[in-house]
Design a protein around this motif. Sequence first.
Motif, PDB file in Angstrom:
ATOM      1  N   PRO A 284      -9.563  -2.924  -1.134  1.00 16.89           N
ATOM      2  CA  PRO A 284      -8.569  -3.895  -1.617  1.00 16.89           C
ATOM      3  C   PRO A 284      -7.686  -3.261  -2.695  1.00 16.89           C
ATOM      4  CG  PRO A 284     -10.763  -4.871  -1.551  1.00 16.89           C
ATOM      5  CD  PRO A 284     -10.946  -3.403  -1.311  1.00 16.89           C
ATOM      6  N   MET A 285      -6.433  -3.678  -2.760  1.00 15.85           N
ATOM      7  CA  MET A 285      -5.497  -3.049  -3.691  1.00 15.85           C
ATOM      8  C   MET A 285      -5.879  -3.283  -5.153  1.00 15.85           C
ATOM      9  SD  MET A 285      -3.401  -1.035  -2.351  1.00 15.85           S
ATOM     10  CE  MET A 285      -2.289  -0.800  -3.735  1.00 15.85           C
ATOM     11  N   ASP A 286      -6.553  -4.385  -5.471  1.00 14.00           N
ATOM     12  CA  ASP A 286      -7.015  -4.591  -6.850  1.00 14.00           C
ATOM     13  C   ASP A 286      -7.980  -3.480  -7.248  1.00 14.00           C
ATOM     14  OD1 ASP A 286      -5.507  -6.858  -7.102  1.00 14.00           O
ATOM     15  OD2 ASP A 286      -7.165  -8.268  -6.788  1.00 14.00           O
ATOM     16  N   GLU A 287      -8.870  -3.110  -6.310  1.00 13.03           N
ATOM     17  CA  GLU A 287      -9.822  -2.033  -6.580  1.00 13.03           C
ATOM     18  C   GLU A 287      -9.109  -0.683  -6.628  1.00 13.03           C
ATOM     19  OE1 GLU A 287     -13.746  -0.265  -7.072  1.00 13.03           O
ATOM     20  OE2 GLU A 287     -12.653  -2.064  -7.653  1.00 13.03           O
ATOM     21  N   VAL A 288      -8.121  -0.487  -5.755  1.00 13.99           N
ATOM     22  CA  VAL A 288      -7.333   0.757  -5.763  1.00 13.99           C
ATOM     23  C   VAL A 288      -6.655   0.940  -7.117  1.00 13.99           C
ATOM     24  CG1 VAL A 288      -5.258   1.861  -4.821  1.00 13.99           C
ATOM     25  CG2 VAL A 288      -6.944   0.853  -3.271  1.00 13.99           C
ATOM     26  N   ARG A 289      -6.056  -0.129  -7.624  1.00 14.04           N
ATOM     27  CA  ARG A 289      -5.361  -0.034  -8.915  1.00 14.04           C
ATOM     28  C   ARG A 289      -6.333   0.183 -10.066  1.00 14.04           C
ATOM     29  NH1 ARG A 289      -1.340  -3.457  -6.259  1.00 14.04           N
ATOM     30  NH2 ARG A 289      -2.720  -5.268  -6.360  1.00 14.04           N
ATOM     31  N   ARG A 290      -7.499  -0.459  -9.985  1.00 12.42           N
ATOM     32  CA  ARG A 290      -8.506  -0.266 -11.042  1.00 12.42           C
ATOM     33  C   ARG A 290      -8.963   1.189 -11.097  1.00 12.42           C
ATOM     34  NH1 ARG A 290     -13.698   0.449 -12.003  1.00 12.42           N
ATOM     35  NH2 ARG A 290     -14.284   0.539  -9.793  1.00 12.42           N
ATOM     36  N   LEU A 291      -9.279   1.733  -9.925  1.00 11.42           N
ATOM     37  CA  LEU A 291      -9.743   3.124  -9.869  1.00 11.42           C
ATOM     38  C   LEU A 291      -8.633   4.082 -10.265  1.00 11.42           C
ATOM     39  CD1 LEU A 291     -11.773   2.904  -6.532  1.00 11.42           C
ATOM     40  CD2 LEU A 291     -12.735   3.328  -8.805  1.00 11.42           C
ATOM     41  N   GLY A 292      -7.398   3.801  -9.809  1.00  9.43           N
ATOM     42  CA  GLY A 292      -6.280   4.681 -10.119  1.00  9.43           C
ATOM     43  C   GLY A 292      -5.917   4.711 -11.582  1.00  9.43           C
ATOM     44  N   ALA A 293      -6.309   3.659 -12.326  1.00  8.28           N
ATOM     45  CA  ALA A 293      -5.976   3.581 -13.753  1.00  8.28           C
ATOM     46  C   ALA A 293      -6.977   4.339 -14.632  1.00  8.28           C
ATOM     47  CB  ALA A 293      -5.924   2.115 -14.183  1.00  8.28           C
ATOM     48  N   LEU A 294      -8.081   4.793 -14.067  1.00 11.10           N
ATOM     49  CA  LEU A 294      -9.073   5.532 -14.854  1.00 11.10           C
ATOM     50  C   LEU A 294      -8.469   6.837 -15.363  1.00 11.10           C
ATOM     51  CD1 LEU A 294     -12.227   5.001 -12.602  1.00 11.10           C
ATOM     52  CD2 LEU A 294     -11.609   3.758 -14.688  1.00 11.10           C
ATOM     53  N   LYS A 295      -8.880   7.240 -16.533  1.00 15.85           N
ATOM     54  CA  LYS A 295      -8.309   8.432 -17.168  1.00 15.85           C
ATOM     55  C   LYS A 295      -9.381   9.465 -17.492  1.00 15.85           C
ATOM     56  CE  LYS A 295      -4.192   6.574 -17.349  1.00 15.85           C
ATOM     57  NZ  LYS A 295      -3.130   7.036 -16.439  1.00 15.85           N
ATOM     58  N   ASP A 296      -8.907  10.695 -17.685  1.00 20.40           N
ATOM     59  CA  ASP A 296      -9.750  11.806 -18.140  1.00 20.40           C
ATOM     60  C   ASP A 296     -10.991  11.946 -17.265  1.00 20.40           C
ATOM     61  OD1 ASP A 296      -7.885  12.251 -20.217  1.00 20.40           O
ATOM     62  OD2 ASP A 296      -8.836  10.684 -21.425  1.00 20.40           O
ATOM     63  N   ALA A 297     -12.183  12.032 -17.870  1.00 19.28           N
ATOM     64  CA  ALA A 297     -13.392  12.291 -17.082  1.00 19.28           C
ATOM     65  C   ALA A 297     -13.718  11.132 -16.142  1.00 19.28           C
ATOM     66  CB  ALA A 297     -14.578  12.551 -18.010  1.00 19.28           C
ATOM     67  N   ALA A 298     -13.298   9.935 -16.504  1.00 21.81           N
ATOM     68  CA  ALA A 298     -13.619   8.757 -15.693  1.00 21.81           C
ATOM     69  C   ALA A 298     -12.943   8.780 -14.330  1.00 21.81           C
ATOM     70  CB  ALA A 298     -13.224   7.483 -16.448  1.00 21.81           C
TER      71      ALA A 298
ATOM     72  N   CYS B  51      -3.622   8.112  -2.656  1.00 19.74           N
ATOM     73  CA  CYS B  51      -4.510   8.404  -1.523  1.00 19.74           C
ATOM     74  C   CYS B  51      -5.464   7.248  -1.245  1.00 19.74           C
ATOM     75  CB  CYS B  51      -5.285   9.700  -1.776  1.00 19.74           C
ATOM     76  SG  CYS B  51      -4.259  11.188  -1.703  1.00 19.74           S
ATOM     77  N   LEU B  52      -5.939   6.590  -2.283  1.00 23.34           N
ATOM     78  CA  LEU B  52      -6.804   5.421  -2.087  1.00 23.34           C
ATOM     79  C   LEU B  52      -6.052   4.310  -1.349  1.00 23.34           C
ATOM     80  CD1 LEU B  52      -8.597   5.245  -5.556  1.00 23.34           C
ATOM     81  CD2 LEU B  52      -9.758   5.461  -3.357  1.00 23.34           C
ATOM     82  N   ALA B  53      -4.782   4.135  -1.682  1.00 23.12           N
ATOM     83  CA  ALA B  53      -3.975   3.082  -1.047  1.00 23.12           C
ATOM     84  C   ALA B  53      -3.683   3.398   0.409  1.00 23.12           C
ATOM     85  CB  ALA B  53      -2.674   2.892  -1.820  1.00 23.12           C
ATOM     86  N   LEU B  54      -3.370   4.661   0.699  1.00 23.81           N
ATOM     87  CA  LEU B  54      -2.932   5.048   2.036  1.00 23.81           C
ATOM     88  C   LEU B  54      -4.082   5.381   2.990  1.00 23.81           C
ATOM     89  CD1 LEU B  54       0.071   7.386   1.110  1.00 23.81           C
ATOM     90  CD2 LEU B  54       0.222   5.076   2.072  1.00 23.81           C
ATOM     91  N   LEU B  55      -5.179   5.888   2.458  1.00 20.65           N
ATOM     92  CA  LEU B  55      -6.204   6.477   3.324  1.00 20.65           C
ATOM     93  C   LEU B  55      -7.531   5.740   3.315  1.00 20.65           C
ATOM     94  CD1 LEU B  55      -5.537  10.258   2.534  1.00 20.65           C
ATOM     95  CD2 LEU B  55      -4.562   8.863   4.365  1.00 20.65           C
TER      96      LEU B  55
ATOM     97  N   VAL C 272     -15.242   7.985  -5.012  1.00 23.11           N
ATOM     98  CA  VAL C 272     -15.027   6.850  -4.107  1.00 23.11           C
ATOM     99  C   VAL C 272     -14.055   7.244  -3.003  1.00 23.11           C
ATOM    100  CG1 VAL C 272     -14.094   4.510  -3.912  1.00 23.11           C
ATOM    101  CG2 VAL C 272     -15.526   5.126  -5.873  1.00 23.11           C
ATOM    102  N   LEU C 273     -12.962   7.905  -3.380  1.00 22.94           N
ATOM    103  CA  LEU C 273     -11.969   8.345  -2.401  1.00 22.94           C
ATOM    104  C   LEU C 273     -12.599   9.280  -1.375  1.00 22.94           C
ATOM    105  CD1 LEU C 273      -9.042   8.762  -1.344  1.00 22.94           C
ATOM    106  CD2 LEU C 273      -8.840  10.625  -3.022  1.00 22.94           C
ATOM    107  N   ALA C 274     -13.303  10.290  -1.843  1.00 22.56           N
ATOM    108  CA  ALA C 274     -13.903  11.280  -0.937  1.00 22.56           C
ATOM    109  C   ALA C 274     -14.885  10.615   0.018  1.00 22.56           C
ATOM    110  CB  ALA C 274     -14.601  12.373  -1.750  1.00 22.56           C
TER     111      ALA C 274
ATOM    112  N   ARG D 268       0.811  -1.212   0.000  1.00 14.95           N
ATOM    113  CA  ARG D 268       0.000   0.000   0.000  1.00 14.95           C
ATOM    114  C   ARG D 268       0.853   1.274   0.000  1.00 14.95           C
ATOM    115  NH1 ARG D 268      -5.383  -1.900   0.987  1.00 14.95           N
ATOM    116  NH2 ARG D 268      -6.115   0.251   0.814  1.00 14.95           N
ATOM    117  N   GLY D 269       2.156   1.138   0.127  1.00  8.64           N
ATOM    118  CA  GLY D 269       3.029   2.303   0.006  1.00  8.64           C
ATOM    119  C   GLY D 269       3.319   3.030   1.294  1.00  8.64           C
ATOM    120  N   TYR D 270       3.089   2.391   2.452  1.00  7.77           N
ATOM    121  CA  TYR D 270       3.332   3.050   3.731  1.00  7.77           C
ATOM    122  C   TYR D 270       4.816   3.134   4.080  1.00  7.77           C
ATOM    123  CZ  TYR D 270      -1.605   2.934   5.104  1.00  7.77           C
ATOM    124  OH  TYR D 270      -2.956   3.144   5.175  1.00  7.77           O
TER     125      TYR D 270
END
Length: 402
Positions: A272-286, A264-268, A293-295, A11-13
Amino acid sequence: MANVYDVLKERGYLKQLTHEEEIKELLGKEKVTFYIGFDPTADSLHVGHFIAMMFMAHMQQHGHRPIALAGGGTGMIGDPSGRTDMRTMMTVETIDHNVECIKKQMQKFIDFSDGKAILENNANWLRNLNYIEFLRDIGEHFSVNRMLAAECYKSRMENGLSFLEFNYMIMQGYDFYVLNKKYNCTMQLGGDDQWSNMIAGVELIRRKDRRQAYAMTCTLLTNSEGKKMGKTAKGALWLDPKKTTPYDFYQYWRNIDDQDVENCLALLTFLPMDEVRRLGALKDAAINEAKKVLAYEVTKIIHGEEEATKAKEATEALFGSGNNLDNAPKIELGAEDFSKELLDVLVDRKILKTKSEGRRLIEQNGMSLNDEKITDVKFTLNENTLGLLKLGKKKFYNIVKK
């Protein structure tokens, strides 16, 4: 159960560790008692502390026992780490008040029931120290040359470092020594800016008592440019809802830069990290979906599911397709407000820092009421001035009558 070391790593801690292989092995085979210290510099923790609380929470979820240490003693000196000047001295009464406030906040994140965690205050052993005995017993184990080489002191040498602050490292090292004796605490965790202070405690225990002790730091919460996160126009992003409302807290995370979302999703969050990576890979308006989700997740952890849902609904009403303003931040007007200029009310309620800020906003066509631009800097409130007030592009308030 997975080794928490692997979870923290993924998770990058993790930033620095005193004995990495030993720590990894220890965390995988034993239940470790560890501590993190929190100095009471204010009556609330802020988001910079939140990452340390998450660090602690992950450790507890994997069977290790946390000690949350309030700095009622060290807070009387003040940590020089990361500072260019000396901290303002606080009264004992202020320190004790702040300690009680942050103790209540800690209990929202850590399970203290049935001895699963310990809440301590280093005032219990620091405030009544016998100075001569302390120097003879503890001071002999500290090298002044090594202390002066520490980053927290080196950066202060040009501007001046008081002897008072010079003692801070010894005090923090002594905290670890006491907790080791009292609770068999073998590990200290903390932010990476505390590395020098943490090593002092590890070395004190190892030299004085020939016992094993370890430390590991977590990365500080920074953006992609390496700057600390958690600063707003109103100052720090506080965990106390009276200092930073759940709505404003939600908005901060909803509006962070795209490149900071995955970190921020990973640390805060606990996603699950699979979901963190999926969300983090979204681009542009997505990527806005990931920010929502983070907020929501961060606000839920800090303020609870009900407040997170209110903040989400208010945001959708103001920025999206919703139309319910009930959960938007309110400005409640009484009869005494209907003769005041709007800018005076906004400054009184601390929505604006100064009237000058408000005047600039009006001059730049950045203020409107019910979608009509306010052009008069002396705009006066009356019973018809109710509804949606917009300040710039991202601040909205529902003006209502008490």
